[in-house]
Scaffold this active site. Structure first.
Site, PDB file in Angstrom:
ATOM      1  N   HIS A  46       1.054  -1.193  -0.161  1.00 49.10           N
ATOM      2  CA  HIS A  46      -0.427   0.051   0.103  1.00 49.10           C
ATOM      3  C   HIS A  46       1.217   1.623  -0.131  1.00 49.10           C
ATOM      4  O   HIS A  46       0.341   2.352  -0.718  1.00 49.10           O
ATOM      5  CB  HIS A  46      -0.847  -0.580   0.949  1.00 49.10           C
ATOM      6  CG  HIS A  46      -2.091  -0.977   1.819  1.00 49.10           C
ATOM      7  ND1 HIS A  46      -1.662  -2.214   2.167  1.00 49.10           N
ATOM      8  CD2 HIS A  46      -2.942  -1.875   0.330  1.00 49.10           C
ATOM      9  CE1 HIS A  46      -2.978  -3.012   2.361  1.00 49.10           C
ATOM     10  NE2 HIS A  46      -3.430  -2.753   1.241  1.00 49.10           N
ATOM     11  N   CYS A  51     -12.625 -12.283  -2.876  1.00 47.30           N
ATOM     12  CA  CYS A  51     -12.696 -12.289  -4.105  1.00 47.30           C
ATOM     13  C   CYS A  51     -13.833 -11.108  -4.394  1.00 47.30           C
ATOM     14  O   CYS A  51     -13.694 -10.434  -5.088  1.00 47.30           O
ATOM     15  CB  CYS A  51     -12.641 -12.656  -5.903  1.00 47.30           C
ATOM     16  SG  CYS A  51     -10.708 -13.567  -5.670  1.00 47.30           S
ATOM     17  N   CYS A 110      -8.876 -21.195  -6.017  1.00 51.19           N
ATOM     18  CA  CYS A 110      -9.122 -20.133  -6.203  1.00 51.19           C
ATOM     19  C   CYS A 110      -7.590 -19.382  -6.275  1.00 51.19           C
ATOM     20  O   CYS A 110      -7.388 -19.625  -5.429  1.00 51.19           O
ATOM     21  CB  CYS A 110      -9.909 -18.743  -5.437  1.00 51.19           C
ATOM     22  SG  CYS A 110      -9.458 -17.158  -5.916  1.00 51.19           S
ATOM     23  N   HIS A 164      -6.672 -16.713  -3.727  1.00 54.94           N
ATOM     24  CA  HIS A 164      -6.935 -17.798  -2.148  1.00 54.94           C
ATOM     25  C   HIS A 164      -6.624 -19.312  -1.897  1.00 54.94           C
ATOM     26  O   HIS A 164      -6.483 -19.293  -0.454  1.00 54.94           O
ATOM     27  CB  HIS A 164      -8.281 -16.947  -1.589  1.00 54.94           C
ATOM     28  CG  HIS A 164      -8.184 -15.266  -1.969  1.00 54.94           C
ATOM     29  ND1 HIS A 164      -9.428 -14.915  -3.042  1.00 54.94           N
ATOM     30  CD2 HIS A 164      -7.965 -14.752  -0.807  1.00 54.94           C
ATOM     31  CE1 HIS A 164      -8.900 -13.548  -3.181  1.00 54.94           C
ATOM     32  NE2 HIS A 164      -8.534 -13.607  -1.492  1.00 54.94           N
ATOM     33  N   LYS A 193       5.389 -14.038  -1.570  1.00 52.41           N
ATOM     34  CA  LYS A 193       4.908 -13.191  -1.762  1.00 52.41           C
ATOM     35  C   LYS A 193       4.360 -12.634   0.263  1.00 52.41           C
ATOM     36  O   LYS A 193       4.759 -13.729   0.949  1.00 52.41           O
ATOM     37  CB  LYS A 193       3.352 -14.223  -1.812  1.00 52.41           C
ATOM     38  CG  LYS A 193       2.102 -13.333  -2.395  1.00 52.41           C
ATOM     39  CD  LYS A 193       1.110 -13.983  -2.231  1.00 52.41           C
ATOM     40  CE  LYS A 193       0.128 -13.777  -2.728  1.00 52.41           C
ATOM     41  NZ  LYS A 193      -1.212 -14.000  -3.023  1.00 52.41           N
TER      42      LYS A 193
HETATM   43  O1  ME8 Z   1      -8.120  -3.762  -3.918  1.00 47.39           O
HETATM   44  N1  ME8 Z   1       2.953  -5.114  -4.019  1.00 47.39           N
HETATM   45  O2  ME8 Z   1      -8.013  -2.865  -1.971  1.00 47.39           O
HETATM   46  P1  ME8 Z   1      -6.412  -3.895  -1.038  1.00 47.39           P
HETATM   47  C1  ME8 Z   1       2.787  -3.965  -4.718  1.00 47.39           C
HETATM   48  N2  ME8 Z   1     -10.064  -2.341  -2.726  1.00 47.39           N
HETATM   49  N3  ME8 Z   1       1.406  -3.372  -4.485  1.00 47.39           N
HETATM   50  C2  ME8 Z   1       0.791  -3.837  -3.859  1.00 47.39           C
HETATM   51  C3  ME8 Z   1       0.918  -5.309  -2.568  1.00 47.39           C
HETATM   52  C4  ME8 Z   1       1.870  -5.844  -2.736  1.00 47.39           C
HETATM   53  N4  ME8 Z   1       2.323  -6.680  -2.427  1.00 47.39           N
HETATM   54  N5  ME8 Z   1      -0.178  -5.981  -2.220  1.00 47.39           N
HETATM   55  C5  ME8 Z   1      -1.140  -4.438  -2.064  1.00 47.39           C
HETATM   56  C6  ME8 Z   1      -8.217  -3.585  -2.952  1.00 47.39           C
HETATM   57  N6  ME8 Z   1      -0.627  -3.985  -2.909  1.00 47.39           N
HETATM   58  C7  ME8 Z   1      -9.569  -2.644  -3.479  1.00 47.39           C
HETATM   59  C8  ME8 Z   1      -9.634  -1.456  -4.122  1.00 47.39           C
HETATM   60  S1  ME8 Z   1     -10.217   0.896  -5.741  1.00 47.39           S
HETATM   61  C9  ME8 Z   1     -11.185   1.792  -6.158  1.00 47.39           C
HETATM   62  C10 ME8 Z   1     -10.343  -0.899  -4.629  1.00 47.39           C
HETATM   63  C11 ME8 Z   1      -1.326  -1.927  -2.945  1.00 47.39           C
HETATM   64  O3  ME8 Z   1      -6.267  -3.280  -0.239  1.00 47.39           O
HETATM   65  C12 ME8 Z   1      -1.206  -2.091  -5.183  1.00 47.39           C
HETATM   66  O4  ME8 Z   1      -1.792  -0.748  -5.107  1.00 47.39           O
HETATM   67  O5  ME8 Z   1      -6.562  -4.907  -1.399  1.00 47.39           O
HETATM   68  C13 ME8 Z   1      -2.844  -2.816  -4.672  1.00 47.39           C
HETATM   69  O6  ME8 Z   1      -3.253  -2.611  -6.026  1.00 47.39           O
HETATM   70  C14 ME8 Z   1      -3.937  -2.827  -3.662  1.00 47.39           C
HETATM   71  O7  ME8 Z   1      -2.349  -2.340  -2.650  1.00 47.39           O
HETATM   72  C15 ME8 Z   1      -4.664  -3.243  -3.598  1.00 47.39           C
HETATM   73  O8  ME8 Z   1      -5.682  -2.823  -2.141  1.00 47.39           O
END
Ligand code: ME8
Length: 653
Positions: free
Chosen positions: A20, A128, A142, A145, A298
């Site tokens: 994030h 998902c 999946c 997951h 991961k």
């Molecule tokens: O998908 N490496 O929220 P989310 C890099 N709420 N970036 C990462 C990461 C990683 N290992 N893990 C997470 C959602 N991210 C939805 C989005 S938008 C309208 C709704 C970052 O909390 C990256 O930006 O699962 C990824 O796309 C996002 O967190 C997913 O955050």
């Protein structure tokens, strides 16, 4: 020119982690870059708070979904300032204004026949929050997951996404930069080569109530993705009917979304077709990055290797974290985080290359130019090929930095800066200012060399405003530069530094990282903040058993001296260390682990006892030439001294 840059809105079922932080830093750095170009920027981030996942997490925590969302959303907001992330708007999908927009859009699409009620049977993955196709499953599970989806049949509302498939393909083909890097554009086009299924955008309230009610059927709430994607518009004050708000017409046409590959499909397909159905032009660009793994694994809560950005910031400072993340990852590809890689980059790029260049130059200004930007006298100090090379490289650096930033090639943009850092360090060695200083006839040349270095540092600091705002500011302050910086106005060689202007004394930018301070930023592995016996303060109580006895000769080898403290200051980025300048009787620097017990001003004038013949050691980049003796008792630390004033350097025996 305007720019509207967004991050995904993050689910509030987990605390902010490195991934994030990365996306948010990317968006922030891009926003800062646009501002440095003189553009008006709006930067939005926020939290995604509805849906199964949040409801389940709240239940597990024994609180309401709203209370749960409030708590975790506040965490996402709170990590921004320490990361120097300066958003203009932090949106939450539980905001009333956002919910009104979602309902109005649903109503509009329903009325125009883009949303219809239909039966649906499918395989649903709760992780998902969507139905998966047979093709997506791997070994019946999946793939994200690693759980089997559940077979469900239910009535639901569907968005007729397939109506807009042809248009979307044409749009992507006609706009090569719409989805970047290219690999993700190709991935989307390949996905679109098969017929699109319509998108299920409702959840029956019998299964889920934590969502925005459908305005035309109270038995359903909105699917979390349909709700979440609309944040990008609702955050601009968009409303479906009527005129676009001023914010909206300014910023929507220049919207650039930054996301990771995990949410490519919702952004490239759901969102674009939703916009088309709403009669709103598509966003300008979708920038897709890869995933951060940790030590090539991961990142996952169950493995316990989740990296918390705040731990890194506390230990290394946020500029270093921002630098590392942007320098290490090639945007679009996966990258692996490790503390070893972090520390290696910190020590080589920041402490050695940039930090040394800065402190060497600052020291030379003080020593050879009276602490001022040298006066350049015509005719004295002729330019050489080395000067021309440095000037051309510094100039080109700014251009190259901009070219790479436009493409989201952050690592290359920083590489361009470091090429000049490295060239400048070589320039110092080749010109050997300390040799020039020995010959009064070479004073003009000496001053030109110093001026060139100061001007190069000024140009280096300019792009660094984007990535390392604190460091850039510290460099600018030392160089006597104030005011808002601008790439066009300040990105050229010369004319900004005022000859004769005072160059302020500054502390090192990046003290070398001391392994002893290590706190693991990996959750679950945080070492207790050991108040390690500071290497330079003795405090252990003496044992007297045979094994620990020493001979008089052994004792005599230890050179204990009374030292008078003449100056003391805190060591940057360390809570424990004070840098003492002592006379014993010769002047020397001793770094002592006493900062938690003594203020620097309390130490000045005191006489302390030091081990004077201890091998010098580097602590946070500062060479310590001795060790201060101290005793610890009742949680307090007391430095050792003598009972009357004695000559500095007196031997203690
Ligand atoms: O998908 N490496 O929220 P989310 C890099 N709420 N970036 C990462 C990461 C990683 N290992 N893990 C997470 C959602 N991210 C939805 C989005 S938008 C309208 C709704 C970052 O909390 C990256 O930006 O699962 C990824 O796309 C996002 O967190 C997913 O955050």
């Amino acid at each position: 020119m305007n720019t509207y840059v967004t991050t995904p809105i993050f689910y509030v079922n987990a605390e902010p982690h490195l991934g994030h932080a990365y996306t948010t830093i990317v968006a922030d750095a891009y926003g800062r870059y646009q501002r440095l170009k003189g553009n008006t920027v709006r930067f939005q981030t926020g939290t995604d708070e509805h849906g199964d996942k949040i409801a389940t997490a709240a239940e597990a925590a024994g609180i309401t979904p709203q209370a749960y969302a409030d708590r975790v959303s506040a965490m996402f907001r709170a990590v921004c300032p320490p990361l120097q992330v300066e958003y203009d708007n932090f949106i939450r999908t539980t905001d009333a204004a956002h919910q009104r927009v979602v309902q109005a859009v649903l109503q509009k699409l329903y009325e125009q026949g883009d949303i219809v009620l239909s039966d649906y049977s499918g395989l649903y993955c709760q992780g998902c929050e969507r139905f998966l196709t047979e093709k997506e499953l791997q070994g019946g599970l999946c793939p994200d997951h690693l759980k089997p989806p559940v077979a469900i049949t239910e009535q639901n509302y569907f968005f007729k996404m397939s109506r807009y498939q042809g248009w979307l393909i044409e749009h992507i083909k006609a706009n090569p930069d719409f989805i970047t890097p290219e690999r993700y554009r190709n991935e989307v086009l390949s996905f679109l080569s098969e017929p699109l299924e319509d998108l299920c955008i409702s959840r029956p309230t019998s299964r889920l109530t934590w969502g925005i009610p459908l305005p035309f059927d109270k038995n359903f709430v909105t699917y979390v993705w349909f709700d979440a994607l609309l944040n990008y518009l609702s955050g601009l004050g968009y409303f479906p009917e009527g005129e676009m708000s001023a914010e909206c017409s300014h910023y929507w046409p220049v919207a650039e979304h930054v996301v990771a590959k995990d949410i490519l499909k919702p952004h490239a397909i759901y969102w674009t077709t939703m916009l088309k159905a709403m009669g709103v032009a598509p966003y300008r660009k979708l920038h897709v990055h890869g995933y951060w793994n940790v030590n090539d694994t991961k990142m996952s809560k169950s493995i316990g290797n989740v990296v918390r950005p705040m731990d890194l910031v506390e230990k290394y400072g946020s500029d270093s974290v921002r630098y590392f993340l942007l320098r290490e990852m090639s945007f679009g590809l996966d990258s692996s985080f490790s503390l070893a890689a972090f520390e290696a980059r910190y020590n080589s790029d920041l402490a050695n290359d940039l930090g040394n260049l800065f402190s060497r130059t600052m020291a030379m200004v003080q020593k050879f130019a009276g602490g001022k930007v040298p006066l350049l006298v015509d005719g004295e100090g002729e330019s050489t090929e080395l000067d021309r090379q440095l000037i051309a490289a510094a100039h080109e650096m700014v251009q190259e930095f901009c070219r790479q930033m436009e493409e989201f090639h952050f690592h290359r943009a920083l590489q361009a800066v470091w090429e000049v850092v490295s060239l400048s360090n070589k320039y110092i060695v080749s010109n050997a200012p300390w040799e020039l200083a020995k010959d009064p006839a070479k004073r003009g040349r000496l001053h030109l060399v110093i001026y060139n270095l100061l001007e190069t540092l000024r140009l280096i600091a300019l792009p660094l405003n984007v990535v390392m705002p604190t460091t850039a500011l510290a460099m600018q302050v030392a160089l006597g530069i104030s005011g808002r910086q601008n790439l066009a106005a300040h990105g050229k060689w010369g004319g900004i530094l005022q000859e004769g202007a005072v160059i302020s004394l500054s502390t090192p930018l990046f003290p070398r990282f001391d392994q002893a301070d290590a706190v693991s930023p990996v959750a679950g592995q945080t070492k207790p903040q050991q108040v390690k016996a500071p290497k330079n303060a003795v405090s252990s109580s003496a044992k007297t058993d045979e094994d620990t006895l020493i001979t008089f000769d052994e004792f005599k080898r230890i050179d204990l001296r009374v030292a008078t403290v003449v100056a003391a200051e805190k060591v940057a980025k360390s809570d424990r260390l004070l840098k003492l300048t002592v006379e014993a009787p010769e002047r020397r620097t001793v770094v002592a682990g006493i900062a938690e017990y003594y203020q620097p001003e309390e130490m000045v004038g005191r006489q302390v006892i030091i081990v004077a013949n201890l091998k010098p050691t580097k602590l946070m980049g500062i060479e310590s030439q001795g060790m201060v003796l101290a005793a610890k008792s009742g949680g307090q630390l007391f430095v050792s001294t003598v009972s009357g004033e004695v000559d500095a350097g007196s031997k203690v025996a």
